[in-house]
Scaffold this active site. Structure first.
Site, PDB file in Angstrom:
ATOM      1  N   GLY A  26     -20.610  18.053 -16.234  1.00 52.40           N
ATOM      2  CA  GLY A  26     -21.743  17.491 -15.516  1.00 52.40           C
ATOM      3  C   GLY A  26     -22.598  16.606 -16.383  1.00 52.40           C
ATOM      4  N   GLY A  30     -28.669  13.776 -15.734  1.00 49.81           N
ATOM      5  CA  GLY A  30     -29.455  14.989 -15.700  1.00 49.81           C
ATOM      6  C   GLY A  30     -29.385  15.819 -16.953  1.00 49.81           C
ATOM      7  N   GLY A  32     -26.990  17.648 -18.163  1.00 50.67           N
ATOM      8  CA  GLY A  32     -25.773  17.468 -18.950  1.00 50.67           C
ATOM      9  C   GLY A  32     -25.864  16.290 -19.889  1.00 50.67           C
ATOM     10  N   SER A 156     -30.072  30.061 -14.190  1.00 50.36           N
ATOM     11  CA  SER A 156     -31.405  29.713 -13.707  1.00 50.36           C
ATOM     12  C   SER A 156     -32.149  31.002 -13.386  1.00 50.36           C
ATOM     13  CB  SER A 156     -31.313  28.841 -12.457  1.00 50.36           C
ATOM     14  OG  SER A 156     -32.573  28.754 -11.801  1.00 50.36           O
ATOM     15  N   TYR A 181     -27.033  28.783  -3.778  1.00 48.82           N
ATOM     16  CA  TYR A 181     -27.406  28.299  -5.100  1.00 48.82           C
ATOM     17  C   TYR A 181     -27.726  29.468  -6.037  1.00 48.82           C
ATOM     18  CZ  TYR A 181     -29.980  25.738  -8.730  1.00 48.82           C
ATOM     19  OH  TYR A 181     -30.401  25.223  -9.923  1.00 48.82           O
TER      20      TYR A 181
END
Length: 261
Positions: A26, A30, A32, A156, A181
């Site tokens: 990724g 962002g 990554g 997260s 998520y």
């Protein structure tokens, strides 16, 4: 990895990674890309992995221009597709270079409508957990050959309110994007914990950990998949997520400090 020097919480600590190879999933943008920028600044050669061709090309071009002495490779791969993961692993195994760091960062905020990969797995979980598990397993020979390799799974704090719906991982019942998520982030944390438990039992030099980068200004909202059948509320929530994630939170580089240190 050599010991860190002191730094303020908002500044990544200096660490010499010259000669090391780091793979970041990724990394087309962002968090990554934030990780890749810091790793490059510390001297690490890079394997950038993303499914978005233009974003990946742009990230690789930026890092090659900024750090011409580094080996920066870009690899297109879809972590929701087992064949794509397998092909990526085969390409890297053929290059036969030890892998010092694998940042399992790729992920999505799930679409408003339940979306599955070709194997019938909920898309967010397929990318964040199953795809990374497969990639780590197939690249294991390269990780084992490094002096002190590390695997970092990006989780997260949303995992605190999550549970694994083992009886319905793909949410055939009661699908909601935030639940999907949170489940994916909990899965990422559990993947790191289970991997480290096995490594400890085996006496391996490889280490695994999970990290919470905090809220970062990224394109996760803008990149969220839309569906023509979305309701007015669903379209509004997608817009609000894209708008909020563009302006709210710390920079990707600040979030990357928690992942890398």
């Amino acid at each position: 990895m050599p010991p860190s020097t002191s730094a303020t919480p908002s500044e990544p600590r200096s660490r010499d990674l010259a000669g090391c190879l780091a793979l970041v999933t990724g990394s087309g943008g962002g968090l990554g890309l934030g990780c890749a920028r810091i790793l490059a600044a510390r001297g690490a050669d890079l394997v950038l992995v993303d499914v978005r061709v233009e974003a990946l090309d742009s990230a690789a071009a930026e890092l090659r221009a900024a750090y011409p002495g580094l080996d920066v490779r870009s690899e297109i791969a879809d972590l929701a597709d087992p064949d794509s993961v397998r092909a990526l692993a085969q390409r890297l195994l053929a290059q036969d270079r030890p892998l010092d760091l694998l940042i399992a960062n790729a992920g999505i905020y799930p679409p408003s409508q339940r979306t599955l990969n070709a194997q019938g797995q909920e898309l967010g979980f397929a990318i964040a957990v199953i795809g990374h598990y497969a990639l780590i397993a197939q690249l294991w020979p390269l990780l084992e050959r490094a002096p002190a390799a590390r695997v970092v799974c990006v989780s997260s704090l949303t995992q605190r309110r999550a549970r694994l719906y083992l009886e319905d991982l793909s949410f055939e019942q009661n699908y909601a994007p935030i639940r999907a998520y949170a489940q994916a982030k909990l899965g990422s944390l559990l993947l790191a914990r289970a991997l480290q438990a096995q490594l400890t039992r085996a006496g391996s030099r490889v280490r695994a950990q999970a990290a919470h980068p905090g809220v970062c200004r990224t394109g996760i909202g803008a990149n969220r998949r839309r569906n023509p059948s979305d309701s007015a509320w669903q379209r509004f929530s997608s817009w609000a997520l894209a708008f909020g994630m563009r302006f709210h939170g710390q920079t990707p580089e600040q979030g990357a400090a928690a992942v890398l240190d």
